[in-house]
Design a protein around this motif. Structure first.
Motif, PDB file in Angstrom:
ATOM      1  N   ARG A  91     120.870  34.568   6.843  1.00 21.65           N
ATOM      2  CA  ARG A  91     120.027  34.764   8.195  1.00 21.65           C
ATOM      3  C   ARG A  91     121.159  34.269   9.316  1.00 21.65           C
ATOM      4  N   THR A 147     117.516  43.403  14.036  1.00 19.44           N
ATOM      5  CA  THR A 147     117.737  42.153  14.798  1.00 19.44           C
ATOM      6  C   THR A 147     117.818  41.072  13.822  1.00 19.44           C
ATOM      7  N   CYS A 148     118.301  39.824  14.367  1.00 14.98           N
ATOM      8  CA  CYS A 148     118.583  38.503  13.705  1.00 14.98           C
ATOM      9  C   CYS A 148     117.293  37.789  14.137  1.00 14.98           C
ATOM     10  N   ARG A 149     116.849  37.131  13.075  1.00 16.55           N
ATOM     11  CA  ARG A 149     115.789  36.252  13.194  1.00 16.55           C
ATOM     12  C   ARG A 149     115.862  35.114  12.144  1.00 16.55           C
ATOM     13  N   CYS A 179     123.880  36.325  10.397  1.00 22.82           N
ATOM     14  CA  CYS A 179     123.535  37.346  11.233  1.00 22.82           C
ATOM     15  C   CYS A 179     123.771  37.024  12.767  1.00 22.82           C
ATOM     16  N   PHE A 180     123.367  35.770  12.832  1.00 22.68           N
ATOM     17  CA  PHE A 180     123.458  35.195  14.181  1.00 22.68           C
ATOM     18  C   PHE A 180     125.117  35.232  14.673  1.00 22.68           C
ATOM     19  N   ASN A 215     117.712  39.997  20.296  1.00 19.60           N
ATOM     20  CA  ASN A 215     117.278  39.675  19.081  1.00 19.60           C
ATOM     21  C   ASN A 215     115.739  39.282  18.953  1.00 19.60           C
TER      22      ASN A 215
END
Length: 688
Positions: free
Chosen positions: A548, A684-686, A551-552, A662
């Protein structure tokens, strides 16, 4: 102690010092309901007008929300000088400066707090600053030249009288540290007792931090900007043009070799020792004998041996640069003097500020907002289905032990000692240069006070930074598992008691959530609830976390900063980007939860969550408030400096775009379709 901060880049002149006031919170028991103060209709209208003035309504929010929220800030911002980039949150600096200036006339308050003599010295310095001729900067003042000659010399000015055989780049750099200047030694004090110095690579340049590709030609922005700064200093000494050109060329030649040496150090796997004896003697007046395992200093020593004259010229001008108010016009001198006053005597003004401005009502409301954010964080941890049960339990335990400090930490004995240090300042009548030299030296002594006196201070002594209430900052400390919300941040555009809750949670709430999330980012997640650095995650949970986080990194790496043709560094800023994302999500959940409580309470019937003049729903106002904390006006050098600093926040514009694009709740609030500027893809990134 490692302090992760939301950082709104407060006060550029003197660095961080200190103050008091502690409020610890617990998540046990029911939090009190956050209630706004009685609404000031006139103020709310004026603030709504201000928010509207920043906005560019020709841009749709789903196309570019930063431009929509902040597109006119550059045009309408007040005419105030700053050598750094301007931003809406940074402008709180001017509010704090106004307050500090007003305190000079509050002899009654000073007397009640037993700081009358200290305030008189502050007034003397301020009068000396206002009365000096600071524009243009008098670089050739005999006091500055005398200081330079006493610590290493200025060959550009002294010519044949300068003796290269007696010059030491290391010794001169150490002397610069005593006046707050950064030469070729970069030491930073540890945040944990006994506050020993730590050494890092210095960053070269004046107005713009340089790298090889930023000065690859004589026409590059960084080359021209740094060359102009040096030329201004050299012309003050009435040097001939050919001599000025030679000196500037020599400094650039040295820089290029120094940057190659820095790259070589980065690639080196071998530790090379460098003797630090003179550093301790000059900076700490200590005869310690110590070697530093840092290959950079070994490599830079070789470069300096080939360019002694250029190095001495560079260091001399770096010292001048530290004394230079960097004014673009005489009309800004008062701005400089007020900031210099407040930041150089921070302990004094923090004591006055807390007594006069940090009310019990404000403290209570902020503590209640923190409580709501803590609930939001717990909810995020509970909902994170990628955490296995064992890791989630440990994470929830860590959350339950977080300590929250509102205003600043308290150490009244240390604070009073630091205030008394002001009495050592010698204000020289009619000689501002001599006075500011004295003040610079004193300010550095104060900043190093706790380290210098560590043997007589308790081991529980906190770093001076967390004692400083009057700063635009919030921090997370993983060793103490604590967040700090400093009193100075509690000003518009981050907080006002009269605001609707949607705006409070979108601004201050997001800032607090940011700090809480730092406990669970790539760095903070390696410390447990007791502040111990250890691996407490399962392998599966850590792998999911890293995926994750990647992803950011990938999302922010895609942002190109066209003004400097450079991409955002997603790796360097990943922790801050995760904290922005988690903090905003938790703030919205906290807002929704709190509003539900209010709706169920008949006493709060008719509560307004909108601002007149802004045709926005409450949750849209929430996101607008978040974005407008980061309205900014950057010059090229500011963009370079932000990109090149280590582990920094993303440039304000891309910080807003990255966080909101995001955030699924934002995309829903403004009905942004897939394929729009704010929603390029459906995923989206979370993290939290």
């Amino acid at each position: 102690m490692i302090l992760c901060s939301i950082s709104f880049r407060s006060a550029w002149l003197w660095g961080c010092l200190t103050s008091l006031a502690l409020l610890e919170l617990s998540t046990k028991g029911k939090a009190r309901t956050v209630t706004g103060s009685k609404k000031d209709t006139s103020y709310l209208q004026s603030h709504a007008d201000l928010m509207r003035s920043y906005m560019n309504f020709s841009v749709l929010p789903c196309d570019d929300f930063y431009e929509y929220a902040c597109g006119n800030y550059r045009i309408v911002k007040p005419d105030r000088y700053s050598p750094e980039e301007r931003s809406s949150a940074f402008d709180i600096t001017y509010t704090l400066d106004d307050i500090a200036e007003q305190f000079l006339g509050r002899s009654d308050l000073a007397e009640s707090l037993n700081v009358s003599s200290d305030l008189k010295i502050a007034q003397q310095f301020y009068n000396a600053c206002l009365g000096a001729d600071l524009y243009p900067f008098p670089a050739a003042d005999p006091n500055y030249l005398g200081l330079i000659r006493s610590i290493g010399g200025f060959p550009a000015v002294d010519g044949a009288a300068w003796d290269a055989s007696k010059f030491s780049w290391f010794n001169m750099s150490a002397h610069l540290i005593n006046y707050g200047a950064s030469g070729l030694i970069r030491d930073e004090l540890s945040d944990a007792y006994p506050f020993w110095p730590q050494f890092k690579q210095p960053q070269l340049g004046f107005d713009s931090i340089i790298q090889l590709d930023s000065i690859d030609s004589n026409s590059s922005h960084a080359y021209l900007l740094n060359g102009k700064r040096m030329r201004g200093y050299l012309e003050a000494f009435q040097l001939p043009e050919d001599r000025i050109a030679d000196v500037i060329d020599g400094v650039f030649a040295f820089w290029r070799e120094a940057l190659v040496a820095a790259d070589k150090e980065d690639d080196s796997q071998e530790c090379q020792a460098f003797n630090l004896t003179n550093y301790y003697d000059i900076v700490w007046q200590d005869n310690s004998t110590e070697e530093l395992c840092h290959s950079y200093y070994v490599e830079i020593d070789k470069v300096c041996a080939r360019h002694p004259e250029a190095v001495a010229n560079y260091l001399a001008m770096k010292l001048l640069y530290k004394f230079d108010p960097l004014l673009s016009a005489a009309k800004y001198q008062r701005v400089y003097c007020r900031t210099a006053l407040r930041t150089s005597m921070a302990f004094l003004f923090n004591k006055l500020y807390l007594a006069e401005y940090f009310t019990e009502e404000k403290k209570l409301e902020v503590s209640e907002i923190v409580q709501e954010l803590r609930k939001g964080l717990r909810s995020s941890l509970e909902k994170a289905d990628w955490l296995d049960p064992e890791t989630r339990e440990k994470a929830l335990f860590k959350e339950s032990t977080i300590r929250s400090v509102i205003g600043s930490a308290e150490d009244s004995l240390l604070t009073d000692r630091l205030i008394r240090e002001i009495n050592r300042l010698e204000v020289v009548d009619g000689n501002y240069a001599a006075t500011v030299i004295n003040l610079r030296r004193l300010s550095c002594d104060i900043r190093r006070f706790s380290a210098r006196h560590s043997e007589e201070l308790p081991k529980e002594t906190l770093p001076q930074m967390v004692l400083l209430a009057m700063q635009i900052q919030a921090f997370y400390d993983p060793l103490g598992n604590s967040i700090y919300v400093m009193a100075g941040i509690l000003q518009p555009p981050i907080y006002h008691r009269a605001w609707p809750l949607s705006l409070k949670f979108g601004t201050l709430g997001a800032a607090i959530g940011h700090e809480l999330t730092h406990g669970f980012d790539t760095s903070g997640s390696r410390f447990d609830g007791g502040g111990k650095y250890r691996s407490w995650w399962s392998e599966n949970s850590r792998r999911s976390f890293d995926k994750r986080a990647e992803c950011f990194v990938d999302a922010y790496n895609k942002y190109l900063v066209p003004e400097i043709d450079r991409h955002v560094d997603g790796d360097a800023s990943v922790d801050e980007n995760i904290a922005d994302s988690g903090g905003l999500s938790q703030a919205l959940e906290a807002y929704r939860s709190h509003m539900q409580q209010l709706l169920e309470d008949p006493k709060h019937d008719g509560l307004s969550e909108q601002l007149a003049g802004l045709d926005l729903l409450p949750e849209q106002l929430f996101f607008l408030g978040f974005a407008q904390m980061y309205c900014a006006d950057f010059e090229k050098e500011h963009l370079w400096n932000t990109i090149l600093k280590e582990k920094v926040h993303t440039i304000d514009k891309y910080r807003v775009l990255g966080t909101l694009s995001n955030n699924d709740d934002f995309l829903q609030a403004f009905n942004c379709p897939v394929g729009s500027g704010m929603r390029a893809a459906s995923e989206t990134c979370r993290m939290w």
